[in-house]
Design a protein around this motif. Structure first.
Motif, PDB file in Angstrom:
ATOM      1  N   VAL A 129       0.832  -1.201   0.000  1.00  0.00           N
ATOM      2  CA  VAL A 129       0.000   0.000   0.000  1.00  0.00           C
ATOM      3  C   VAL A 129       0.864   1.248   0.000  1.00  0.00           C
ATOM      4  O   VAL A 129       1.793   1.370   0.799  1.00  0.00           O
ATOM      5  N   THR A 130       0.578   2.161  -0.935  1.00  0.00           N
ATOM      6  CA  THR A 130       1.277   3.450  -0.978  1.00  0.00           C
ATOM      7  C   THR A 130       0.237   4.568  -1.013  1.00  0.00           C
ATOM      8  O   THR A 130      -0.840   4.420  -1.600  1.00  0.00           O
ATOM      9  N   LEU A 131       0.585   5.671  -0.377  1.00  0.00           N
ATOM     10  CA  LEU A 131      -0.304   6.840  -0.330  1.00  0.00           C
ATOM     11  C   LEU A 131       0.412   8.039  -0.916  1.00  0.00           C
ATOM     12  O   LEU A 131       1.506   8.398  -0.482  1.00  0.00           O
ATOM     13  N   ASP A 132      -0.190   8.653  -1.930  1.00  0.00           N
ATOM     14  CA  ASP A 132       0.320   9.895  -2.501  1.00  0.00           C
ATOM     15  C   ASP A 132      -0.228  11.036  -1.654  1.00  0.00           C
ATOM     16  O   ASP A 132      -1.415  11.364  -1.724  1.00  0.00           O
ATOM     17  N   GLU A 133       0.629  11.630  -0.835  1.00  0.00           N
ATOM     18  CA  GLU A 133       0.184  12.668   0.094  1.00  0.00           C
ATOM     19  C   GLU A 133      -0.328  13.907  -0.635  1.00  0.00           C
ATOM     20  O   GLU A 133      -1.129  14.670  -0.096  1.00  0.00           O
ATOM     21  N   THR A 134       0.125  14.118  -1.881  1.00  0.00           N
ATOM     22  CA  THR A 134      -0.299  15.298  -2.635  1.00  0.00           C
ATOM     23  C   THR A 134      -1.716  15.157  -3.160  1.00  0.00           C
ATOM     24  O   THR A 134      -2.540  16.074  -3.039  1.00  0.00           O
ATOM     25  N   THR A 135      -2.023  13.987  -3.733  1.00  0.00           N
ATOM     26  CA  THR A 135      -3.337  13.782  -4.330  1.00  0.00           C
ATOM     27  C   THR A 135      -4.316  13.065  -3.411  1.00  0.00           C
ATOM     28  O   THR A 135      -5.525  13.097  -3.639  1.00  0.00           O
ATOM     29  N   GLY A 136      -3.810  12.390  -2.386  1.00  0.00           N
ATOM     30  CA  GLY A 136      -4.677  11.618  -1.507  1.00  0.00           C
ATOM     31  C   GLY A 136      -5.141  10.314  -2.121  1.00  0.00           C
ATOM     32  O   GLY A 136      -6.155   9.751  -1.700  1.00  0.00           O
ATOM     33  N   VAL A 137      -4.402   9.808  -3.105  1.00  0.00           N
ATOM     34  CA  VAL A 137      -4.751   8.555  -3.763  1.00  0.00           C
ATOM     35  C   VAL A 137      -3.943   7.414  -3.159  1.00  0.00           C
ATOM     36  O   VAL A 137      -2.717   7.496  -3.057  1.00  0.00           O
ATOM     37  N   VAL A 138      -4.641   6.359  -2.746  1.00  0.00           N
ATOM     38  CA  VAL A 138      -3.996   5.159  -2.222  1.00  0.00           C
ATOM     39  C   VAL A 138      -3.945   4.118  -3.334  1.00  0.00           C
ATOM     40  O   VAL A 138      -4.962   3.846  -3.985  1.00  0.00           O
ATOM     41  N   THR A 139      -2.756   3.554  -3.551  1.00  0.00           N
ATOM     42  CA  THR A 139      -2.591   2.479  -4.529  1.00  0.00           C
ATOM     43  C   THR A 139      -2.282   1.193  -3.790  1.00  0.00           C
ATOM     44  O   THR A 139      -1.344   1.141  -2.991  1.00  0.00           O
ATOM     45  N   ALA A 140      -3.084   0.156  -4.030  1.00  0.00           N
ATOM     46  CA  ALA A 140      -2.885  -1.145  -3.395  1.00  0.00           C
ATOM     47  C   ALA A 140      -2.486  -2.158  -4.454  1.00  0.00           C
ATOM     48  O   ALA A 140      -3.258  -2.451  -5.376  1.00  0.00           O
ATOM     49  N   GLU A 141      -1.245  -2.659  -4.349  1.00  0.00           N
ATOM     50  CA  GLU A 141      -0.742  -3.690  -5.252  1.00  0.00           C
ATOM     51  C   GLU A 141      -1.058  -5.044  -4.628  1.00  0.00           C
ATOM     52  O   GLU A 141      -0.534  -5.383  -3.566  1.00  0.00           O
ATOM     53  N   VAL A 142      -1.918  -5.810  -5.267  1.00  0.00           N
ATOM     54  CA  VAL A 142      -2.351  -7.094  -4.729  1.00  0.00           C
ATOM     55  C   VAL A 142      -1.741  -8.219  -5.555  1.00  0.00           C
ATOM     56  O   VAL A 142      -1.905  -8.255  -6.775  1.00  0.00           O
ATOM     57  N   SER A 143      -1.027  -9.131  -4.868  1.00  0.00           N
ATOM     58  CA  SER A 143      -0.316 -10.185  -5.601  1.00  0.00           C
ATOM     59  C   SER A 143      -0.837 -11.584  -5.327  1.00  0.00           C
ATOM     60  O   SER A 143      -0.707 -12.466  -6.179  1.00  0.00           O
ATOM     61  N   GLU A 144      -1.380 -11.816  -4.131  1.00  0.00           N
ATOM     62  CA  GLU A 144      -1.813 -13.161  -3.764  1.00  0.00           C
ATOM     63  C   GLU A 144      -3.129 -13.093  -3.003  1.00  0.00           C
ATOM     64  O   GLU A 144      -3.655 -12.007  -2.744  1.00  0.00           O
ATOM     65  N   ALA A 145      -3.653 -14.261  -2.657  1.00  0.00           N
ATOM     66  CA  ALA A 145      -4.874 -14.315  -1.858  1.00  0.00           C
ATOM     67  C   ALA A 145      -4.696 -13.499  -0.582  1.00  0.00           C
ATOM     68  O   ALA A 145      -3.654 -13.572   0.082  1.00  0.00           O
ATOM     69  N   LEU A 146      -5.706 -12.722  -0.239  1.00  0.00           N
ATOM     70  CA  LEU A 146      -5.589 -11.754   0.841  1.00  0.00           C
ATOM     71  C   LEU A 146      -5.818 -12.368   2.213  1.00  0.00           C
ATOM     72  O   LEU A 146      -6.661 -13.241   2.390  1.00  0.00           O
ATOM     73  N   ARG A 147      -5.036 -11.861   3.174  1.00  0.00           N
ATOM     74  CA  ARG A 147      -5.143 -12.303   4.563  1.00  0.00           C
ATOM     75  C   ARG A 147      -5.747 -11.186   5.398  1.00  0.00           C
ATOM     76  O   ARG A 147      -5.841 -10.046   4.959  1.00  0.00           O
ATOM     77  N   ILE A 148      -6.116 -11.499   6.629  1.00  0.00           N
ATOM     78  CA  ILE A 148      -6.657 -10.481   7.519  1.00  0.00           C
ATOM     79  C   ILE A 148      -5.665  -9.335   7.706  1.00  0.00           C
ATOM     80  O   ILE A 148      -6.026  -8.156   7.655  1.00  0.00           O
ATOM     81  N   GLU A 149      -4.393  -9.667   7.890  1.00  0.00           N
ATOM     82  CA  GLU A 149      -3.415  -8.613   8.153  1.00  0.00           C
ATOM     83  C   GLU A 149      -3.212  -7.683   6.964  1.00  0.00           C
ATOM     84  O   GLU A 149      -2.758  -6.552   7.119  1.00  0.00           O
ATOM     85  N   ASP A 150      -3.552  -8.138   5.731  1.00  0.00           N
ATOM     86  CA  ASP A 150      -3.454  -7.264   4.577  1.00  0.00           C
ATOM     87  C   ASP A 150      -4.467  -6.122   4.673  1.00  0.00           C
ATOM     88  O   ASP A 150      -4.168  -4.978   4.315  1.00  0.00           O
ATOM     89  N   PHE A 151      -5.663  -6.420   5.175  1.00  0.00           N
ATOM     90  CA  PHE A 151      -6.664  -5.373   5.337  1.00  0.00           C
ATOM     91  C   PHE A 151      -6.325  -4.460   6.510  1.00  0.00           C
ATOM     92  O   PHE A 151      -6.625  -3.258   6.487  1.00  0.00           O
ATOM     93  N   GLU A 152      -5.667  -5.017   7.535  1.00  0.00           N
ATOM     94  CA  GLU A 152      -5.197  -4.178   8.630  1.00  0.00           C
ATOM     95  C   GLU A 152      -4.134  -3.205   8.113  1.00  0.00           C
ATOM     96  O   GLU A 152      -4.085  -2.037   8.519  1.00  0.00           O
ATOM     97  N   ARG A 153      -3.301  -3.695   7.209  1.00  0.00           N
ATOM     98  CA  ARG A 153      -2.258  -2.846   6.619  1.00  0.00           C
ATOM     99  C   ARG A 153      -2.885  -1.728   5.789  1.00  0.00           C
ATOM    100  O   ARG A 153      -2.445  -0.577   5.831  1.00  0.00           O
ATOM    101  N   LEU A 154      -3.909  -2.068   5.004  1.00  0.00           N
ATOM    102  CA  LEU A 154      -4.595  -1.061   4.198  1.00  0.00           C
ATOM    103  C   LEU A 154      -5.265  -0.028   5.090  1.00  0.00           C
ATOM    104  O   LEU A 154      -5.154   1.185   4.856  1.00  0.00           O
ATOM    105  N   ALA A 155      -5.947  -0.490   6.136  1.00  0.00           N
ATOM    106  CA  ALA A 155      -6.629   0.434   7.050  1.00  0.00           C
ATOM    107  C   ALA A 155      -5.634   1.342   7.768  1.00  0.00           C
ATOM    108  O   ALA A 155      -5.926   2.515   8.020  1.00  0.00           O
TER     109      ALA A 155
END
Length: 246
Positions: A129-155
């Motif tokens: 997960v990366t956040l562009d502080e200028t535009t406020g756009v979050v980009t989430a690069e997803v590579s594999e089946a998602l785990r609970i901790e992946d959503f914690e990371r996004l949040a």
């Protein structure tokens, strides 16, 4: 009785359990191995072989099992349970739907394939997960089946920005194929994230080559607050510009 297995691939921790496990087994063998890995920040890939004479856990061992499991559940990349005992196999197969990591059951003749499966599991995060502080756009690069901790990371990235600025202008999901979830628990955390952020995200861009992406974007756009648009996987930059808004 529990003992450590040898001859397994690098990165795979093996344990064999037989007889009736006691609190002392946990204190002498299991707890030190798990807590050392947690302290060192290592992810755990654990093969547990259960002998035919396994008789369960003594009451104090049950308490230790639950306590240790609750504290370290997020530290596992995967667990393979190797046993021929039906009363172990069936509950474990059901449990695999709710734990936040891949878990499979193998017959005792397949200890080798079980170890190979663990060794082949993807390493590290399924989402970057990366956040562009200028535009406020979050980009989430997803590579594999998602785990609970992946959503914690996004949040953990999204929520502080929302707290400071209000609505998030846009989110871009950059995914080559449909990733899925490692467990029912991961799916439920996904649903909770979506519901919790409904109405707080301006635009959602799907940068993917999944054939149904445009249909999904069109249908979801009718029932969800964010504007949703599909882009090709290689069109990440265009997706990010659109997600930033006018």
């Amino acid at each position: 009785m529990i003992e450590k297995l040898t001859g397994l691939p690098d990165g795979v921790l093996g344990l064999r359990a037989g007889g009736r496990l006691t609190q002392q087994d946990y204190e002498d063998v299991i707890r030190p191995l798990v807590e050392e890995a947690v302290r060192e920040g290592r992810r755990l890939r654990c093969l547990i072989e259960i002998d035919d004479d396994f008789g369960g856990l003594t009451p104090p061992a049950v308490v230790d099992d639950m306590t240790l499991g609750l504290r370290t559940v997020g530290a596992f990349d995967g667990v393979a349970v190797v046993t021929d005992l039906a009363w172990i196999r069936t509950p474990t197969q059901w449990a695999a739907f709710v734990v936040p990591f891949p878990m499979r059951v193998f017959p005792r003749t397949d200890r080798g394939p079980a170890a190979e499966w663990l060794a082949a599991l993807p390493a590290g995060a399924r989402i970057e997960v990366t956040l562009d502080e200028t535009t406020g756009v979050v980009t989430a690069e997803v590579s594999e089946a998602l785990r609970i901790e992946d959503f914690e990371r996004l949040a953990a990235t999204v929520d502080p920005w929302m707290h400071a600025h209000g609505e998030l202008p846009g989110v871009v999901l950059h995914v080559r194929r449909v990733p899925g979830w490692t467990s029912l628990g991961s799916l439920l955390r996904h649903v909770r994230f979506v519901v919790g952020h409904q109405g707080k995200v301006g635009r959602l861009a799907l940068a993917t080559d999944v054939p149904a992406a445009e249909v999904v974007a069109s249908v979801a756009g009718q029932v969800m607050h964010p504007q949703i648009r599909a882009f090709g996987y290689e069109d990440l930059r265009a997706a990010q510009v659109w997600a930033a808004g006018p």
